[in-house]
Design a protein around this motif. Structure first.
Motif, short mmCIF file in Angstrom:
data_model
loop_
_atom_site.label_atom_id
_atom_site.label_comp_id
_atom_site.label_asym_id
_atom_site.label_seq_id
_atom_site.Cartn_x
_atom_site.Cartn_y
_atom_site.Cartn_z
N ASP A 91 -6.57 -6.26 3.38
CA ASP A 91 -6.37 -5.36 4.51
C ASP A 91 -6.62 -6.09 5.82
O ASP A 91 -7.49 -6.96 5.92
CB ASP A 91 -7.31 -4.17 4.41
CG ASP A 91 -6.95 -3.23 3.27
OD1 ASP A 91 -5.79 -3.26 2.84
OD2 ASP A 91 -7.83 -2.48 2.82
N ALA A 92 -5.84 -5.73 6.83
CA ALA A 92 -6.04 -6.23 8.19
C ALA A 92 -6.15 -5.03 9.12
O ALA A 92 -5.95 -3.88 8.72
CB ALA A 92 -4.89 -7.14 8.60
N ALA A 93 -6.48 -5.30 10.37
CA ALA A 93 -6.62 -4.21 11.35
C ALA A 93 -5.31 -3.45 11.49
O ALA A 93 -4.22 -4.04 11.43
CB ALA A 93 -7.05 -4.78 12.70
N ASP A 94 -5.41 -2.14 11.65
CA ASP A 94 -4.22 -1.31 11.83
C ASP A 94 -3.60 -1.57 13.21
O ASP A 94 -4.31 -1.69 14.21
CB ASP A 94 -4.57 0.17 11.72
CG ASP A 94 -4.88 0.59 10.30
OD1 ASP A 94 -4.64 -0.20 9.37
OD2 ASP A 94 -5.38 1.72 10.12
N PRO A 114 0.81 -1.23 0.00
CA PRO A 114 0.00 0.00 0.00
C PRO A 114 0.83 1.27 0.00
O PRO A 114 0.45 2.28 -0.59
CB PRO A 114 -0.82 -0.12 1.29
CG PRO A 114 -0.85 -1.57 1.60
CD PRO A 114 0.46 -2.12 1.11
N GLN A 115 2.00 1.23 0.67
CA GLN A 115 2.89 2.38 0.74
C GLN A 115 4.33 1.91 0.66
O GLN A 115 4.63 0.76 0.99
CB GLN A 115 2.67 3.14 2.06
CG GLN A 115 1.27 3.69 2.24
CD GLN A 115 1.14 4.45 3.54
OE1 GLN A 115 1.84 5.43 3.78
NE2 GLN A 115 0.23 4.01 4.41
N PRO A 116 5.24 2.77 0.23
CA PRO A 116 6.66 2.40 0.29
C PRO A 116 7.03 2.00 1.72
O PRO A 116 6.63 2.66 2.68
CB PRO A 116 7.38 3.67 -0.14
CG PRO A 116 6.37 4.42 -0.96
CD PRO A 116 5.05 4.13 -0.33
N ALA A 117 7.79 0.91 1.86
CA ALA A 117 8.04 0.38 3.20
C ALA A 117 9.42 -0.25 3.29
O ALA A 117 9.85 -0.97 2.40
CB ALA A 117 6.98 -0.64 3.58
N ASN A 165 -0.57 0.46 8.85
CA ASN A 165 -1.41 -0.45 8.08
C ASN A 165 -0.81 -1.86 8.08
O ASN A 165 0.40 -2.05 8.02
CB ASN A 165 -1.57 0.05 6.64
CG ASN A 165 -0.24 0.30 5.96
OD1 ASN A 165 0.40 1.31 6.21
ND2 ASN A 165 0.19 -0.61 5.11
N THR A 166 -1.66 -2.85 8.17
CA THR A 166 -1.27 -4.25 8.18
C THR A 166 -1.96 -4.96 7.03
O THR A 166 -3.12 -4.66 6.72
CB THR A 166 -1.65 -4.90 9.52
OG1 THR A 166 -0.99 -4.19 10.58
CG2 THR A 166 -1.26 -6.37 9.58
N SER A 213 8.34 4.27 5.92
CA SER A 213 8.75 4.67 4.57
C SER A 213 10.12 5.33 4.58
O SER A 213 10.89 5.19 3.64
CB SER A 213 7.71 5.61 3.96
OG SER A 213 6.48 4.96 3.76
N GLY A 214 10.44 6.05 5.64
CA GLY A 214 11.71 6.74 5.74
C GLY A 214 12.72 5.95 6.54
O GLY A 214 12.40 4.95 7.19
#
Length: 649
Positions: free
Chosen positions: A496-499, A443-446, A483-484, A466-467
């Motif tokens: 998606d899973a619970a945050d 979902p996002q850079p990680a 986010n998980t 991300s950073g």
């Protein structure tokens, strides 16, 4: 009654403005109540059964204050307890005080206990042995020193002994060596230099000088004592032939940053006695090494920084498990960056996924490939997108292990770069010419993403940032990800899973527990949330319960052998045999710096048997290395049993 006339547009606009103003005042005045209401609504929503059945649930683990440690390493022991290793915990004060910590957590009763920790195993390597003991090797001998903190130039001095007759020579800490510039340099530690050896080459007898290395610091502060060219140094107090036979050599003595120095100590942690047991020392001191089990049960130690903070140039070594000692492996010379992810494949080769955690050349040794330990050949596996963004990435042998597919998740550019990627990629290593192919984007850079195999053949991905070390990313002061996701290999997609509620970046871990939950801990951000002050190590622990724990009754394993042989079929009792669709042997995790080469999930063929199920254990040692596993039975709804410990021999 006559109808009320419709207000004019001007009056409606004015009325709306007044209403908005009144509502704004009410919100400001009652802000605590509004916030409380929003929080209560969120708590209600995430605890609904319909929500947990789809997304799972996170909860905080209460940790007594005296057991809160900086979790650098973690492993699930065959007793079901979680070994949490801090060592000095990336804390110089702890290191200098000799305060090294290890804690055991028992999920069965939420109890913590302290374990005596003999040396600083911070940033060691580890892997499970067939016995169930955890081999831990290397660690920290010295902390880094930043350039701004170095007043006295320093460097590595190699002391040579060309005398074969005089035996080893001991020089205490503070021994003075003088260069041709007339400046003196003092040894930082005691050092013993072995005697020279004589060897016959044909008819000629050759003498090979003994040598030992030691840090030296300039006696004088400032730049005048800097030396940037190789030179020879005279040892103080020597007379006669000793002045000629004993001397120092150094390439440079500067005020440059001094990296962490590796240690050569090695232990087996016994899960029964719950103590570190000393083994033979390593051939080379190592900091940030990977320990990888080989098909015969021995262990290969790869990469790391040496005792002086230098990258080891491909010098690898073996642990002979039966003898509990380390030996050099000169025929397996190969360069890798530190903490390389090495996955044992069915044919006995090690697959380097490209994932690593830091130090090393920005070009040499970073190419993914299959490493044959019988002949040191390396088959490159091409095709990885964002090929330079493998630092602080994670990788897993996808379930089931029989598919021989490895997946890489996220990662960052080399060094302290703020750049990271959403990329995932999968290599099918059963193919004649395997290559990476793109997987679904994150979902996002990680980077620093934890990846955990679950019993239902999915992969939990959680945490990360991300950073660099949770720091600035695209204008944001902090970049931790909450986010998980759960990756399904059969559909090649994320759900998606619970945050989560706690940010996890550098120095964080996640581990599957026997009951099917996942424990997460650690995180070592560089800065606090403002981005202006040093960060604080995260000592809170969070536990994730996957959706399968909310889908009804779980199957049970009612009995069976404690040990099984590869290539045999064994029976386990269960009252739920008719509803079981799969059985898995899951090797427990030993993880640090998102590197976990131990975890794997092996599919077992199942047939019905009187009172239960007959399970067939694969015969290939590379597929099912000897050791302790958790056996799970999974029903038609994807609900797993609680894991049962089984030793594979």
């Amino acid at each position: 009654m006559n109808p009320r006339p419709r207000p004019t547009a001007t009056r409606r606009l004015l009325s709306g403005f007044v209403s908005l103003l009144v509502l704004t005042v009410l919100v400001v005045v009652n802000r605590p109540m509004v916030a409380f209401g929003a929080e209560a609504l969120h708590e209600f929503q995430i605890n609904r059964l319909s929500y947990t059945q789809r997304y799972g649930h996170w909860s905080r683990l209460p940790v007594p204050e005296n057991f809160r440690v900086n979790a650098i390493h973690a492993a699930l022991l065959r007793t079901g307890k979680v070994l949490i290793i801090a060592g000095s915990g990336n804390n110089r004060d702890n290191f200098e005080a000799g305060t090294f910590r290890t804690v055991l957590f028992d999920p069965a009763n939420d109890e913590f206990t302290e374990v005596p920790t003999p040396t600083d195993v911070f940033c060691a390597g580890h892997t499970f042995l067939a016995s169930g003991k955890l081999l831990i090797a290397g660690g920290t001998k010295s902390y880094e020193v930043l350039e701004k903190d170095i007043d006295h130039p320093a460097g590595v001095m190699k002391i040579k002994n060309e005398s074969a007759a005089g035996g080893p020579r001991f020089f205490p800490k503070g021994t003075r060596l003088t260069g041709r510039n007339g400046l003196a340099y003092l040894t930082r530690a005691d050092v013993t230099v072995p005697a020279a050896t004589t060897m016959k080459h044909g008819d000629a007898v050759m003498t090979h000088a003994g040598e030992a290395e030691v840090w030296v610091d300039a006696e004088r502060a400032g730049d005048a004592a800097i030396v940037r060219a190789p030179g020879q140094y005279a040892l103080a107090g020597l007379t006669g032939a000793d002045r000629r036979n004993l001397y120092g050599l150094s390439d440079k003595i500067t005020r440059e940053k001094q990296e962490y120095g590796g240690d050569d100590t090695s232990y087996e942690f016994d899960p029964i006695t719950e103590r570190y047991q000393r083994t033979g020392d390593m051939v080379q001191p190592r900091w940030y090494p990977t320990l990888a089990e080989t098909p015969n049960g021995d262990v290969l130690a790869v990469s790391g920084l040496d005792g002086f903070g230098r990258m080891l140039p491909g010098d690898n070594e073996r642990y002979l498990t039966e003898q509990r000692r380390w030996v050099d492996a000169p025929k397996l010379k190969r360069v890798f960056p530190t903490y390389p992810a090495l996955h044992l494949m069915q044919d006995g080769r090690l697959f380097f996924s490209g994932s690593n955690s830091g130090y090393g050349s920005d070009t040499e040794g970073r190419t993914p490939g299959l490493w044959d330990l019988t002949n040191n050949k390396f088959q490159v596996v091409p095709g990885l997108p964002d090929a330079r963004m493998t630092e602080t990435s994670s990788s897993v042998l996808l379930p089931p292990a029989q598919d021989q597919k490895v997946m890489i998740f996220g990662g960052g550019e080399i060094g302290e770069s703020p750049v990271s990627t959403r990329r995932t990629a999968i290599a099918d290593l059963d193919e004649p010419k395997p290559a990476y192919r793109p997987g679904p984007d994150l979902p996002q850079p990680a980077r620093y993403l934890s990846t955990v195999l679950l019993p239902d053949d999915t992969v939990l991905t959680t945490g990360g940032s991300s950073g660099y070390r949770g720091g600035e990313y695209r204008g944001q002061t902090r970049s931790d990800l909450f986010n998980t996701q759960i990756y399904d290999p059969s559909g090649n997609r994320f759900a998606d899973a619970a945050d989560s509620t706690i940010g996890r970046n550098y120095h964080s871990e996640a581990i599957l527990l026997p009951d099917g939950r996942v424990i997460t801990m650690g995180s070592d951000p560089l800065y606090d949330p403002t981005g202006r002050n040093p960060g604080t190590f995260e000592q809170r622990i969070e536990v994730y319960s996957p959706p399968y724990l909310y889908k009804g009754d779980r199957p049970t394993i009612d009995g069976g052998p404690a040990a099984v042989q590869r290539g045999t079929t064994v029976t386990f009792a269960t009252a739920d045999a008719a509803g079981i669709r799969a059985a898995r042997l899951m090797r427990p995790s030993a993880v640090t710096h998102v590197t976990d080469v131990d975890q794997r999930s092996v599919a077992l063929d199942i047939t019905t048997a009187p009172g239960g199920l007959a399970l067939s254990i694969p015969k290939e040692r590379g597929l099912v290395p000897s050791g302790w596993y958790l056996l799970y039975l999974i029903d038609a709804e994807g609900v797993p049993s609680t894991g049962r410990w089984v030793q594979v021999r």
